[in-house]
Write an enzyme that holds these catalytic residues in place. Structure first.
Site, PDB file in Angstrom:
ATOM      1  CD  GLU A 103      -9.376  14.343  20.963  1.00  0.00           C
ATOM      2  OE1 GLU A 103      -8.910  15.128  21.321  1.00  0.00           O
ATOM      3  OE2 GLU A 103     -10.487  13.968  21.158  1.00  0.00           O
ATOM      4  CB  SER A 155     -16.902  17.909  20.689  1.00  0.00           C
ATOM      5  OG  SER A 155     -16.718  18.568  21.971  1.00  0.00           O
TER       6      SER A 155
HETATM    7  C1  BG6 Z   1     -14.201  18.973  25.604  1.00  0.00           C
HETATM    8  C2  BG6 Z   1     -13.206  19.864  26.477  1.00  0.00           C
HETATM    9  O1  BG6 Z   1     -13.987  19.162  24.386  1.00  0.00           O
HETATM   10  O2  BG6 Z   1     -15.661  19.295  26.175  1.00  0.00           O
HETATM   11  C3  BG6 Z   1     -13.348  19.994  27.790  1.00  0.00           C
HETATM   12  O3  BG6 Z   1     -11.946  19.455  26.078  1.00  0.00           O
HETATM   13  C4  BG6 Z   1     -14.926  20.137  28.453  1.00  0.00           C
HETATM   14  O4  BG6 Z   1     -12.320  20.772  28.539  1.00  0.00           O
HETATM   15  C5  BG6 Z   1     -15.755  19.320  27.750  1.00  0.00           C
HETATM   16  O5  BG6 Z   1     -14.957  20.162  29.934  1.00  0.00           O
HETATM   17  C6  BG6 Z   1     -17.226  19.765  28.165  1.00  0.00           C
HETATM   18  O6  BG6 Z   1     -17.482  20.795  27.431  1.00  0.00           O
HETATM   19  P1  BG6 Z   1     -18.933  21.689  27.753  1.00  0.00           P
HETATM   20  O7  BG6 Z   1     -18.934  22.690  26.696  1.00  0.00           O
HETATM   21  O8  BG6 Z   1     -19.857  20.829  27.679  1.00  0.00           O
HETATM   22  O9  BG6 Z   1     -18.652  22.289  29.049  1.00  0.00           O
HETATM   23 MG    MG Z   2     -10.126  18.776  22.548  1.00  0.00          MG
END
Ligand code: BG6
Ligand code: MG
Length: 217
Positions: free
Chosen positions: A170, A115
């Site tokens: 995904e 992620s």
């Molecule tokens: C991804 C999301 O999993 O994480 C995005 O799909 C998001 O929308 C990205 O911007 C970063 O996330 P975070 O929690 O580090 O701001």
């Molecule tokens: Mg996603």
């Protein structure tokens, strides 16, 4: 036979994608930028700072803020986003996720998280499923974000699985592209978007049969 699973988090394990949308929309509106759900699709899977850059470009404000000001904007969005997750619990797992993870464990199939979110460990902890994952890739260690395959290759390696023996899950187009470039089998999960390039697409994980899936070519 496929031997390992690599999961995206937001929109696959839990529906935090909607909270990202709300928090970005609020931040954007505070600086006079509006965007809709169609534009929001292009933010899915994209890192926090890259998402901010895309929003600023969308509002023709790409040169308006200094790097420090941009940091502050991203922090403000994240503070609101994290606040909206306060009550997140195991009830917020998306349909079929818990059963699927239990079956993976039964079949001794290792699982990892790929992620872009820096909030992933905290979210998985709140959802009560962190123990199912052998590794969570730290997005700070990446040279490039999705759709680059780096995060998926790292995730597979972290659980000792070759990318060609792994299945990636995904909900975002950028993620499907990264999974395919990594040489993995791609499961798209979305009830609303067509995920181009996915080997199969389902509306939710309840539709997946783990035995059938691991026998995929
Ligand atoms: C991804 C999301 O999993 O994480 C995005 O799909 C998001 O929308 C990205 O911007 C970063 O996330 P975070 O929690 O580090 O701001
Ligand atoms: Mg996603």
């Amino acid at each position: 036979m496929k031997k390992g699973f690599v999961f995206d988090l937001d929109g696959v394990i839990t529906d935090t994608a909607k909270f990202h949308y709300i928090a970005w929309k609020e931040l954007a509106e505070s600086i006079g930028i509006t965007f809709d759900e169609v534009f929001n699709e292009t933010l899915k899977g994209i890192s926090r700072m890259d998402s901010l850059d895309r929003i600023l470009a969308h509002g023709n404000q790409e040169n308006k803020f200094t790097p420090l000001e941009k940091e502050a904007l991203a922090e403000k969005k994240n503070d609101n986003y994290v606040k909206s997750l306060e009550d997140l619990s195991e009830n917020d797992l998306l349909p079929g996720v818990h059963d699927f993870l239990l079956k993976a464990r039964e079949h001794q199939i290792p699982c990892a998280i790929a992620s872009a979110s820096k909030n992933a460990p905290m979210i998985l902890e709140k959802l009560g499923v962190i123990s199912f994952f052998g590794h969570i890739v730290d997005p700070d260690t990446l040279k490039k974000g999705k759709p680059d395959p780096e995060i998926f290759i790292k995730a597979a390696e972290s659980i000792d699985i070759k990318p060609e023996d792994a299945i990636g899950f995904e909900d975002a187009q950028a993620g499907i592209e990264g999974i395919k470039k990594a040489g993995m089998y791609a499961v798209g999960i979305s009830a609303t978007e067509t995920l181009i390039g996915a080997d199969i697409q389902v509306a939710s994980m309840t539709e997946l049969d783990i035995e059938l899936l691991v026998s995929s070519k």
